[in-house]
Enzyme design. Structure first.
Site, mmCIF file in Angstrom:
data_model
loop_
_atom_site.group_PDB
_atom_site.id
_atom_site.type_symbol
_atom_site.label_atom_id
_atom_site.label_comp_id
_atom_site.label_asym_id
_atom_site.label_seq_id
_atom_site.Cartn_x
_atom_site.Cartn_y
_atom_site.Cartn_z
ATOM 1 N N TYR A 36 60.354 -39.114 22.960
ATOM 2 C CA TYR A 36 59.324 -38.274 23.554
ATOM 3 C C TYR A 36 59.554 -37.077 23.932
ATOM 4 O O TYR A 36 59.129 -36.003 23.642
ATOM 5 C CB TYR A 36 58.723 -39.245 24.718
ATOM 6 N N LYS A 43 57.909 -33.450 22.745
ATOM 7 C CA LYS A 43 57.344 -32.372 23.753
ATOM 8 C C LYS A 43 58.195 -31.133 23.716
ATOM 9 O O LYS A 43 57.677 -29.911 23.923
ATOM 10 C CB LYS A 43 57.353 -32.897 25.016
#
Length: 269
Positions: free
Chosen positions: A168, A172
């Protein structure tokens, strides 16, 4: 001076404009749709769940007298993205605002234990889907020859990696890099680019991350008052409502007791 600032903030510069929002069926995307509708913005709402989008469309049109159209597709599928966006009627191709918001996290575990399908879903949604939307919508915005605003929704996880969140965080970090490069590439156009990086926001984010385990999801926010989707929506609405000459390039928004993706002060239960 305070009076002047207050009056400036009360101005509605976006009434009647068109905003394209991905991931609009829940969380931050839905909250942004509601805030912009209150400002009189006409909306193109995109998500996978057609029935949820239809309910939101009916609600916003009834309560705010705006026009709303919905596009049901999966951002991971470029053919679906391109087909739906290219099929927009001429009126709806005059997009002023892009909220590139669709994204998710799945799991919280060591990199080497992640299921490949979970890795693929995060990368395909958060990076490839993000890019598919940008590549399809930005040419339409450039063609209008109007000043517009692109808001890319990132995360504090795109500034500092944390253990068990490797995939994740990587996605990002990618959003931050893509957004920064996009801003440079569009300097000679009339488009502003902002990266909005929220901290702890209580939405269905953690329920998705923990695959429906509500107890694990609730534990994420125990001991701290988190942000809510409406807080990020307020920030985004402020950004897109700024004067044409003002560009906010990057903004991080956290709760009171959070400093970054790792450092969070929580009260003991």
């Amino acid at each position: 001076m305070n009076t002047l600032i207050s009056k400036q903030m009360e101005l509605n510069r976006i009434k009647g404009k068109i905003a394209f929002i991905s991931g609009a069926s829940s969380g931050i995307g839905k909250a942004v749709a509601e805030k912009l509708a209150q400002m009189g913005v006409n909306l193109i709402l995109c998500a996978r769940r057609a029935e949820v989008l239809a309910e939101l469309k009916a609600k916003l049109e009834k309560e705010h007298a705006v026009e709303v159209i919905t596009l049901a597709f999966d951002v991971r599928n470029y053919q679906e993205v391109a087909k739906n966006i290219q099929s927009l009627p001429e009126k709806w191709r005059q997009i002023d605002i892009l909220i590139n918001n669709a994204g998710l996290a799945i799991g919280l575990q060591h990199l080497y234990t992640y299921a490949i399908e979970d890795i693929d879903q995060m990368i395909d949604t958060n990076i490839k889907g993000f890019t598919y939307i940008a590549n399809s919508v930005i040419p339409l915005m450039i063609a209008t020859d109007k000043v517009g605003t692109i808001v890319n929704v990132g995360s504090v996880a795109g500034e500092i990696a944390y253990p068990n969140g490797s995939i994740y965080c990587a996605t990002k970090f990618a959003v931050k890099a893509l957004s920064d490069a996009m801003r440079i590439e569009l300097m000679d156009k009339k488009l502003k680019v902002t990266t909005v990086k929220p901290g702890l926001v209580e939405t269905n984010f953690s329920k998705v991350r923990f695959k429906g385990d509500e107890q694990k999801a609730e534990n994420v926010y125990k001991g701290i008052t988190p942000l809510y989707a409406e807080d990020i929506a307020d920030t985004i609405t402020y950004i897109v409502n700024l004067p044409d000459k003002v560009q906010i390039t990057d903004i991080t928004v956290t709760p009171l007791h959070q400093s970054d993706a790792i450092h969070v002060y929580k009260l003991a239960n």
